[in-house]
Design a protein around this motif. Structure first.
Motif, mmCIF file in Angstrom:
data_model
loop_
_atom_site.group_PDB
_atom_site.id
_atom_site.type_symbol
_atom_site.label_atom_id
_atom_site.label_comp_id
_atom_site.label_asym_id
_atom_site.label_seq_id
_atom_site.Cartn_x
_atom_site.Cartn_y
_atom_site.Cartn_z
ATOM 1 N N ILE A 13 32.494 39.896 37.280
ATOM 2 C CA ILE A 13 33.710 40.716 37.213
ATOM 3 C C ILE A 13 34.485 40.278 35.967
ATOM 4 C CG2 ILE A 13 35.064 39.144 38.751
ATOM 5 C CD1 ILE A 13 36.237 41.849 39.935
ATOM 6 N N HIS A 14 34.965 41.256 35.158
ATOM 7 C CA HIS A 14 35.552 40.923 33.850
ATOM 8 C C HIS A 14 36.882 41.645 33.621
ATOM 9 C CE1 HIS A 14 34.043 44.852 32.610
ATOM 10 N NE2 HIS A 14 32.797 44.500 32.869
ATOM 11 N N ILE A 15 37.476 41.452 32.441
ATOM 12 C CA ILE A 15 38.816 42.010 32.224
ATOM 13 C C ILE A 15 38.813 43.545 32.137
ATOM 14 C CG2 ILE A 15 39.842 39.921 31.206
ATOM 15 C CD1 ILE A 15 39.652 41.524 28.487
ATOM 16 N N GLY A 16 37.636 44.160 31.902
ATOM 17 C CA GLY A 16 37.550 45.626 31.990
ATOM 18 C C GLY A 16 37.779 46.056 33.430
ATOM 19 N N HIS A 17 37.144 45.337 34.358
ATOM 20 C CA HIS A 17 37.358 45.618 35.792
ATOM 21 C C HIS A 17 38.805 45.318 36.185
ATOM 22 C CE1 HIS A 17 32.863 44.454 35.972
ATOM 23 N NE2 HIS A 17 32.907 45.763 36.134
ATOM 24 N N VAL A 103 36.750 54.643 43.260
ATOM 25 C CA VAL A 103 37.129 54.425 41.854
ATOM 26 C C VAL A 103 35.879 54.177 41.014
ATOM 27 C CG1 VAL A 103 38.417 52.889 40.311
ATOM 28 C CG2 VAL A 103 39.296 53.373 42.631
ATOM 29 N N MET A 104 35.806 54.822 39.823
ATOM 30 C CA MET A 104 34.637 54.555 38.960
ATOM 31 C C MET A 104 34.977 54.711 37.481
ATOM 32 S SD MET A 104 32.396 57.878 39.990
ATOM 33 C CE MET A 104 33.088 59.530 39.961
ATOM 34 N N GLY A 105 34.239 53.985 36.647
ATOM 35 C CA GLY A 105 34.404 54.084 35.205
ATOM 36 C C GLY A 105 33.671 55.306 34.660
ATOM 37 N N SER A 165 31.665 45.063 28.605
ATOM 38 C CA SER A 165 30.708 45.229 29.703
ATOM 39 C C SER A 165 30.250 43.853 30.192
ATOM 40 C CB SER A 165 29.484 46.018 29.232
ATOM 41 O OG SER A 165 28.736 45.230 28.334
ATOM 42 N N SER A 166 29.734 43.822 31.408
ATOM 43 C CA SER A 166 29.214 42.559 31.944
ATOM 44 C C SER A 166 28.051 42.071 31.090
ATOM 45 C CB SER A 166 28.736 42.751 33.383
ATOM 46 O OG SER A 166 29.815 43.076 34.213
ATOM 47 N N THR A 167 27.227 43.000 30.618
ATOM 48 C CA THR A 167 26.075 42.617 29.789
ATOM 49 C C THR A 167 26.544 41.837 28.564
ATOM 50 O OG1 THR A 167 25.042 44.688 30.449
ATOM 51 C CG2 THR A 167 24.030 43.527 28.599
ATOM 52 N N ILE A 169 29.280 40.177 28.199
ATOM 53 C CA ILE A 169 29.821 38.866 28.581
ATOM 54 C C ILE A 169 28.692 37.891 28.916
ATOM 55 C CG2 ILE A 169 31.151 37.698 30.392
ATOM 56 C CD1 ILE A 169 32.922 40.345 30.196
ATOM 57 N N ARG A 170 27.673 38.395 29.593
ATOM 58 C CA ARG A 170 26.533 37.506 29.902
ATOM 59 C C ARG A 170 25.908 37.001 28.602
ATOM 60 N NH1 ARG A 170 25.404 41.639 33.594
ATOM 61 N NH2 ARG A 170 23.594 42.331 32.402
ATOM 62 N N ALA A 171 25.814 37.888 27.620
ATOM 63 C CA ALA A 171 25.232 37.487 26.321
ATOM 64 C C ALA A 171 26.074 36.385 25.683
ATOM 65 C CB ALA A 171 25.130 38.701 25.397
HETATM 66 P P1 ATP Z 1 26.647 45.981 33.100
HETATM 67 O O1 ATP Z 1 27.014 45.701 31.678
HETATM 68 O O2 ATP Z 1 25.870 44.859 33.734
HETATM 69 O O3 ATP Z 1 26.023 47.347 33.291
HETATM 70 P P2 ATP Z 1 29.378 46.788 33.826
HETATM 71 O O4 ATP Z 1 30.286 46.102 32.865
HETATM 72 O O5 ATP Z 1 29.110 48.237 33.602
HETATM 73 O O6 ATP Z 1 28.015 45.982 33.962
HETATM 74 P P3 ATP Z 1 29.589 47.107 36.705
HETATM 75 O O7 ATP Z 1 29.830 46.012 37.660
HETATM 76 O O8 ATP Z 1 28.259 47.738 36.699
HETATM 77 O O9 ATP Z 1 30.000 46.539 35.255
HETATM 78 O O10 ATP Z 1 30.700 48.226 36.876
HETATM 79 C C1 ATP Z 1 31.351 48.490 38.102
HETATM 80 C C2 ATP Z 1 32.309 49.622 37.910
HETATM 81 O O11 ATP Z 1 33.285 49.252 36.934
HETATM 82 C C3 ATP Z 1 31.694 50.926 37.424
HETATM 83 O O12 ATP Z 1 32.379 52.016 38.000
HETATM 84 C C4 ATP Z 1 31.974 50.900 35.941
HETATM 85 O O13 ATP Z 1 32.047 52.185 35.381
HETATM 86 C C5 ATP Z 1 33.346 50.224 35.915
HETATM 87 N N1 ATP Z 1 33.592 49.507 34.674
HETATM 88 C C6 ATP Z 1 32.894 48.485 34.154
HETATM 89 N N2 ATP Z 1 33.444 48.066 33.008
HETATM 90 C C7 ATP Z 1 34.516 48.837 32.781
HETATM 91 C C8 ATP Z 1 35.506 48.914 31.739
HETATM 92 N N3 ATP Z 1 35.450 48.107 30.689
HETATM 93 N N4 ATP Z 1 36.481 49.857 31.846
HETATM 94 C C9 ATP Z 1 36.509 50.714 32.916
HETATM 95 N N5 ATP Z 1 35.603 50.682 33.918
HETATM 96 C C10 ATP Z 1 34.632 49.769 33.861
#
Ligand code: ATP
Length: 387
Positions: A13-17, A103-105, A165-167, A169-171
């Protein structure tokens, strides 16, 4: 009661979430916001997937920062793949007369209509969409309209996106051991403490010791930085991490030996050498390094040797590993030339766009300095300039 559900892999879980959580709390004002980490069956495990327990714990640490936010392990406890429709059916049973929101991105919004039973999901809850980037903000309303066309209640929240993205951050964690401010500190500490997203660099200690003894301090630091950056790019491009780290580490192993010795090694190269390179001593060290690694250290991995050999001049039809080492050398941590930030940004988003920027930069620079350009470099330039 208004209940918002925010599902995801959360790896981590990251600051985008966190930005999404803050935005939903502010704009939608739910009474409850539930984080729902998704179960991924072990046989489907993606690279670097932290265990269910670790992802759950990281979500708990994030939820603890807010009032009204909790974590539900329903999907983690369910067998098999998690389907949103099944989760929402379950929540509808638990909360029969409450308002449910999912809720979704924007990446999820774009694909929502191809999910399993999208229509049923929209009968069970209302949808809340947020952009992940400025680029997405421009196109997202079209996808929201398409979802509304099946009779759904779908809202678009307008919050400044945090493009991460989580990817990514993992990198960063795998290569540099830190997230550069992209995680809550509690989550980052948890990751470090539990050694999540780890790469064992100690197996290269023999080479590190050799480089430390043989290179100037500046070149040694550069080599270490190129290794780290190559590792980061390997994660981002799903490429072999060990090959990338090792090739990045040793790419300049011959750079500080006398030029006559470099030329002797060049003459023994099994890989072809162009006339222009033969007339340009500054290019010898890369060709020499591939020969030296093979002769002195018995390195036989041709992919690695080729990535080292072409790291100065590039060539047409480069492999992903060759591109990784070429770009890592150009954008390593200590580089500070004028265009480096832009080239870095492009490379992290798409290595081919990085190559394009790099080729434009290299060819322009050679022309400005009236230096000859090997035809293999121009092959590479021509390949990427059309992108
Ligand atoms: P990965 O890089 O591993 O694909 P991710 O960053 O997309 O991971 P998830 O855990 O797959 O993260 O995302 C969960 C939810 O959060 C999804 O609805 C996704 O669209 C949303 N989300 C992820 N990152 C963001 C962001 N930076 N801004 C807005 N929504 C986000």
């Amino acid at each position: 009661m208004r209940i918002a559900v925010f599902g995801g892999t959360f790896n981590p879980i990251h600051i985008g979430h966190i930005n999404v959580i803050k935005c939903v709390l502010k704009e939608l004002k739910p009474d409850k916001l539930i984080l729902m980490p998704t179960h991924i069956p072990p046989h489907k495990s993606a690279h670097d997937l932290a265990s269910d327990e670790h992802r759950l714990e990281m979500c708990r640490l994030a939820a603890a920062e807010f009032s009204g936010v909790s974590v539900d392990d329903y999907e983690l406890k369910s067998e098999g793949r998690s389907y949103t429709v099944a989760t929402m059916e379950h929540l509808r049973e638990v909360y029969p007369s409450d308002e449910l929101y999912f809720v979704m991105g924007s990446d999820m919004t774009k694909t929502f209509l191809s999910w399993y039973q999208p229509k049923r999901i929209t009968e069970l809850c209302e949808l809340v969409c947020l952009s992940r980037s400025d680029e997405d903000s421009e196109v997202i309303s079209k996808y929201v309209d398409d979802i509304r066309a099946i009779g759904a209640k779908c809202y678009l929240l307008s919050c400044d996106p945090v493009e991460i993205s989580s990817t990514r951050i993992r990198a960063d964690i795998i290569a540099y051991g830190k997230s550069f401010g992209m995680l809550l500190s509690s989550v980052e500490e948890y990751i470090i403490k539990n050694k999540l997203y780890n790469f064992d660099k100690t197996k290269y200690n023999k080479y590190v010791d050799y480089l430390r003894a043989d290179l100037s301090e500046k070149r040694f630091i550069h080599s270490m930085n190129v290794a780290d950056e190559a590792l980061r790019l390997a994660v981002l491009n799903d490429s072999d991490r060990s090959d990338a780290y090792f090739a990045g580490l040793v790419h300049d192993i011959c750079k500080e030996i006398p030029i006559e010795e470099q030329l002797e090694l060049v003459k023994r190269s099994k890989l072809p050498v162009t006339d222009v390179e033969l007339k340009a001593p500054k290019t010898y060290h890369a060709i020499a390094a591939a020969v030296y690694l093979n002769e002195a250290f018995r390195v036989t991995n041709e992919q690695v040797l080729s990535a080292v050999r072409y790291h100065t001049v590039a060539k047409g039809g480069m492999t992903v590993l060759e591109k990784i080492v070429y770009m890592a050398d150009l954008i390593s941590m200590e580089r500070d030339y004028k265009d480096v930030d832009e080239i870095r940004r492009c490379t992290h988003a798409d290595i081919n766009l990085g190559m394009k920027q790099a080729m434009i930069f290299t060819v322009k620079d050679s022309v400005k300095k009236c230096r000859p350009i090997p035809h293999i470099t121009l092959d590479c330039y021509n390949e990427f300039i059309g992108l």
